[in-house]
Design a protein around this motif. Sequence first.
Motif, mmCIF file in Angstrom:
data_model
loop_
_atom_site.group_PDB
_atom_site.id
_atom_site.type_symbol
_atom_site.label_atom_id
_atom_site.label_comp_id
_atom_site.label_asym_id
_atom_site.label_seq_id
_atom_site.Cartn_x
_atom_site.Cartn_y
_atom_site.Cartn_z
ATOM 1 N N ARG A 440 0.828 -1.216 0.000
ATOM 2 C CA ARG A 440 0.000 0.000 0.000
ATOM 3 C C ARG A 440 0.855 1.256 0.000
ATOM 4 N NH1 ARG A 440 -2.505 -2.895 4.132
ATOM 5 N NH2 ARG A 440 -2.001 -1.303 5.697
ATOM 6 N N LEU A 441 1.964 1.232 0.751
ATOM 7 C CA LEU A 441 2.834 2.404 0.828
ATOM 8 C C LEU A 441 3.448 2.731 -0.530
ATOM 9 C CD1 LEU A 441 4.120 4.532 2.705
ATOM 10 C CD2 LEU A 441 5.990 2.916 3.106
ATOM 11 N N ALA A 442 3.715 1.704 -1.318
ATOM 12 C CA ALA A 442 4.334 1.930 -2.632
ATOM 13 C C ALA A 442 3.407 2.668 -3.588
ATOM 14 C CB ALA A 442 4.757 0.596 -3.233
ATOM 15 N N LYS A 443 2.101 2.675 -3.304
ATOM 16 C CA LYS A 443 1.124 3.240 -4.234
ATOM 17 C C LYS A 443 0.601 4.614 -3.807
ATOM 18 C CE LYS A 443 -0.471 -1.376 -5.590
ATOM 19 N NZ LYS A 443 0.233 -1.349 -6.889
ATOM 20 N N ILE A 444 1.144 5.198 -2.726
ATOM 21 C CA ILE A 444 0.600 6.469 -2.242
ATOM 22 C C ILE A 444 0.916 7.609 -3.208
ATOM 23 C CG2 ILE A 444 0.795 5.733 0.166
ATOM 24 C CD1 ILE A 444 3.181 7.733 0.363
ATOM 25 N N GLY A 575 8.385 15.701 -1.882
ATOM 26 C CA GLY A 575 7.899 16.531 -2.978
ATOM 27 C C GLY A 575 8.578 16.194 -4.294
ATOM 28 N N SER A 576 9.886 15.935 -4.247
ATOM 29 C CA SER A 576 10.613 15.584 -5.470
ATOM 30 C C SER A 576 10.182 14.233 -6.021
ATOM 31 C CB SER A 576 12.123 15.582 -5.192
ATOM 32 O OG SER A 576 12.461 14.574 -4.250
ATOM 33 N N ASP A 577 9.586 13.398 -5.174
ATOM 34 C CA ASP A 577 9.065 12.112 -5.628
ATOM 35 C C ASP A 577 7.663 12.230 -6.221
ATOM 36 O OD1 ASP A 577 11.325 10.712 -4.925
ATOM 37 O OD2 ASP A 577 10.575 10.128 -2.953
ATOM 38 N N GLY A 578 7.157 13.460 -6.313
ATOM 39 C CA GLY A 578 5.861 13.680 -6.920
ATOM 40 C C GLY A 578 4.684 13.523 -5.985
ATOM 41 N N LEU A 579 4.927 13.537 -4.677
ATOM 42 C CA LEU A 579 3.849 13.374 -3.708
ATOM 43 C C LEU A 579 3.298 14.729 -3.283
ATOM 44 C CD1 LEU A 579 5.474 10.614 -1.464
ATOM 45 C CD2 LEU A 579 3.733 10.299 -3.225
ATOM 46 N N ARG A 580 1.970 14.804 -3.175
ATOM 47 C CA ARG A 580 1.327 16.017 -2.680
ATOM 48 C C ARG A 580 1.240 15.939 -1.167
ATOM 49 N NH1 ARG A 580 -3.300 18.415 -1.158
ATOM 50 N NH2 ARG A 580 -4.355 16.408 -0.890
ATOM 51 N N VAL A 676 9.027 5.167 2.032
ATOM 52 C CA VAL A 676 8.362 5.223 0.726
ATOM 53 C C VAL A 676 9.289 4.696 -0.362
ATOM 54 C CG1 VAL A 676 7.381 6.768 -1.007
ATOM 55 C CG2 VAL A 676 6.862 7.132 1.406
ATOM 56 N N ASN A 677 10.558 5.088 -0.298
ATOM 57 C CA ASN A 677 11.537 4.644 -1.289
ATOM 58 C C ASN A 677 11.727 3.128 -1.249
ATOM 59 O OD1 ASN A 677 13.674 4.915 -3.248
ATOM 60 N ND2 ASN A 677 15.120 4.678 -1.574
ATOM 61 N N VAL A 678 11.851 2.571 -0.039
ATOM 62 C CA VAL A 678 12.018 1.119 0.102
ATOM 63 C C VAL A 678 10.780 0.391 -0.416
ATOM 64 C CG1 VAL A 678 12.225 -0.769 1.773
ATOM 65 C CG2 VAL A 678 13.657 1.260 2.010
ATOM 66 N N ALA A 679 9.597 0.918 -0.101
ATOM 67 C CA ALA A 679 8.355 0.284 -0.560
ATOM 68 C C ALA A 679 8.283 0.251 -2.086
ATOM 69 C CB ALA A 679 7.149 1.015 0.020
ATOM 70 N N ARG A 680 8.673 1.340 -2.720
ATOM 71 C CA ARG A 680 8.627 1.385 -4.181
ATOM 72 C C ARG A 680 9.667 0.450 -4.801
ATOM 73 N NH1 ARG A 680 7.580 7.868 -5.440
ATOM 74 N NH2 ARG A 680 5.364 7.839 -4.862
ATOM 75 N N GLN A 681 10.847 0.390 -4.194
ATOM 76 C CA GLN A 681 11.851 -0.557 -4.677
ATOM 77 C C GLN A 681 11.358 -1.991 -4.516
ATOM 78 O OE1 GLN A 681 16.073 0.074 -3.605
ATOM 79 N NE2 GLN A 681 15.424 1.971 -2.673
ATOM 80 N N ALA A 682 10.738 -2.282 -3.371
ATOM 81 C CA ALA A 682 10.226 -3.631 -3.118
ATOM 82 C C ALA A 682 9.171 -4.013 -4.147
ATOM 83 C CB ALA A 682 9.653 -3.721 -1.705
ATOM 84 N N GLU A 683 8.299 -3.076 -4.490
ATOM 85 C CA GLU A 683 7.267 -3.376 -5.486
ATOM 86 C C GLU A 683 7.894 -3.701 -6.833
ATOM 87 O OE1 GLU A 683 3.013 -1.494 -6.781
ATOM 88 O OE2 GLU A 683 4.751 -0.171 -6.914
#
Length: 755
Positions: A440-444, A575-580, A676-683
Amino acid sequence: MTCCAPSAEVATDIESLKAAGPATDEILFAAKNLGDGLRQTDLSVPAMHCAACMSLIETELTGLGNVISARVHLSTKRVSVKWTGAEPPPMIQTLNALGYAAHLSDELVPGKDKTLSELLLAVAISGFATGNIMLLSVSVWSGAEGATRDLFHWISALIAIPVIVFAGRIYFRSAWNAVRHGRMNMDVPIAIGVSLAYSTSLYETATHGEHAYFDASVSLLFFLLIGRTLDHVMRDKARAAVNGLVRLSPRGAVRLIAGGGRDYLPIGQIEPGMDLVIAAGDRIPVDATVVEGVSELDCSLATGESAVRDVSPGADILAGTHNLSGLLIVRATAAAKDSFLAEMVGLMEAAEQGRGTYRRLADRASALYSPVVHLTALLSFIGWMFATGDWHHAITVATAVLIITCPCALGLAVPIVQVVAARRLFDNGIMMKDGGALERLAKIDTVVFDKTGTLTNGSPILRSASDVQEEALGVAVALAHSSLHPVSRAISKAHSNVSTNVRLQNVREFAGLGVEGLAAGRTWRLGRASWATSATAPDGSVAGTVLSKDGLVVATFDFIDVLRREAVKAVSMLGSDGLRMEVLSGDKQAAVAHVASQLSIRDFSAGVLPADKVNRLQALATTGARALMVGDGINDAPAMMAAHVSMAPSSAADIGKSAADFIFLHDSLDAVPLAVNVARQAERLIKQNFVMAIGYNLIAVPIAILGHVTPLIAAIAMSGSSLLVIGNAMRLSADEGWLRRVWRSLHLRRKWVEA
C-alpha cells in the motif's frame, strides 16, 4: 529389565503425552491476550519449507471452529494463530495430523541450526559420490563395453546408495510425510524423479543395457541440495534482523530474593514484580523499572540514537537495552513474551505475513503446483510412449518434467522481498507491522501530516518573554520547577541560571491550566492567561502562557515548537518524488501556518478536530487519492485507521502506535521518504520476481516436454530459478552508495578502455 528402566506402560504414557502436545493450561499461559476475548498463540513448525506447506497449514488451521486467522512466517517457520473462546482450538493436534510436528514457540533464545548442519552434510556426501560416479561414467562414455561397462555400472549403483539413503532422505522424508497424510507437496515430484532415475538405471544395469543414469540421479540430488542449502542460508541472511534482535535477549537473569538471597532464572520464568540484578555490561532481560542504582544505558535499539541515557531509581527501561556502567536492581514490569524486545521481534516477523494482491496470486499459483505438474508429467509420458514406443525415453522426459517445474520461485517472489525490506527498514529504525502495508505504501500519492509531535518534536522551546523583573522571574522559575508540564520545563531550561531562592507555599498544579503558589502573601500563577487572571477579571487582550500576581499579568511567555530533525529535507524529498502534501492540525492558525511555511507546504488546516481529520482522509479516498497519514497522538488514531496507510513515531501515544502500519524509532523525519523509497523498490523487485518465475516455467517446461532436457539439467535449472529470485530480492538490502561507487568505477574504467 533393570530397576531404572521405565515399564512399557510408562513408556507408552510418555509417548502418548508427547503426541497429545502441551496441556490446555500451558497453551493458555503462553497465549497473548489481544483484548476483546481475542488471543494469539505462536507455534514453531520446523517441518514446513515451501509455499504449498504454508497454504495447507493456513487453510486447515483457519477451518477450526474458534480460529479467527492463521498466518505462517515461512522464514522463521512459525505460525501465529488468533482465536477466541475459553478453550484453545486443537491447533497442535491438527498440525500433527497433517504431518507437521508443532510445539509452543515462546523461547526467545535461538538454538543451533540443525537444518543447515544436515544440509551441509548431505551436500558433502552427494558431492563426493557425484565426483566418483562421474569418473566411472567417463570410462563408459569413452567406450567401455561388456563386463567392464557392467562392472562400472554396478560400482556406480553401490556408490549411489548412501546418497539416495542419506542425502535423499531430506526429500523422501518430506514426500512420504505428505503422501501418508493424503496430501502433496513440492518434494513429492522430486522424490519420484530421483526414484525413477535410479530404478531405471538399476534395471538397465541388471539387463546389461548400454545406458545408466546413476550419475544423473546423484547429480540431481547434489544440485538440488546445493540449491536448498543456499536457499536456507539466504533466507537466514534475510531474517538476520530478527535473529539479531533475538540474540540481544539474555538467557536469564539473577533474581533478588527476600532476605538478600539470589538465584538465576531462565528468561521464560521471569514474571512481573520480580527484582533482578543487572550488572554493568549486561542487557536488560525484560521491561522493568529501576529500584536501586545509577547507571548509563545504551538505548540505540529503542531510540535509534547513539547518545547514552542516564537512569536512576524510578526510571523505566526496556528489554534489550544495554547497561553500560553501574550495578542496577530493577523490578520487572512485563514477562519476556510481553516486553519491548519480543514486541519488536513480532513486528519483524509480521512483515512476512501480509496478504496483498501479489502475495495472494503467488499463494494460489503454488497451491495448484502439485496436481498440475503431476498431470503434465503423466501426459508427457503417455505422449512419448504413443509417439515413439520407447518407455525408457518416455520415463526420462517425465522425470525431467517433474523436476524442472518449479513453483518455489513463484512462492518466494513476494515473502522474500518483504523480509528483506523489513530488514532494511529495521536497520534504519523503522518497524513494519504488516507486509501488506508495504504494498500500500508503494502506491501512495499524498502525504498528510499532523503537526505537533510529528512535524515538530512536541517539546516547546521558550522563544521570548516580556520584560520581567528579577523577583517575578525567580517566582516563575520556582513555579516551573514544581511542574512536569512541557511549558514549565521549557521555562526552567531557558532560565536554568536564575536563582530560585524564592520560598513558595501551598504550591498546587491544576491539570491543563497551570501552577499556583503563595509567596510573601501574594498569589502567583503560571499558566493559561484566562486561568491566571481569573482572580480578577479575565484580560481578553492577553493569550498564551503568563505569570500573574493576584490576578494581574506581570509577564508573558512566547513558545515555539521546533521542527523534527531533517524535517525540511524529508518534505523536500517527498515533494521531489511527486507526492502532494498537506498538514492537518488542531493547533492555532498562526502556529500551523508558521510550520507549513517553514516546510513549503501550501495546503494546511488548523483547529481540526479528530472527526474532521477522518472526514478529510475519507474525502481524499473518494477522489481516488491514496494517502499516507503520519501522526502521533490519540486524536490521530481514527485518521490513521481511515488512511490508505499510516506511520507514527515511537514517541506516539500507544493507541496511535497500534493504529499505525509503520513506526519509526528515532527523532528524524527522514524515515518517511526512506520508507516510501524502500516500498517502491520492493514493489519493483516483486514484479521482476514474478516475471522471472513465470517466464522460467513458460520456457523451461515446454522444452522439458519436448525431450530436450535431462534430469540433471532440470535439477540445475530448478535450483537456479529459486536462487535467482532470492538473489534479486537481496538487492534491496544492498548499500546504494556502494553500488553507485561501483557503477561509477566501472563507467570510468569503460571510458578509459575506450580511450
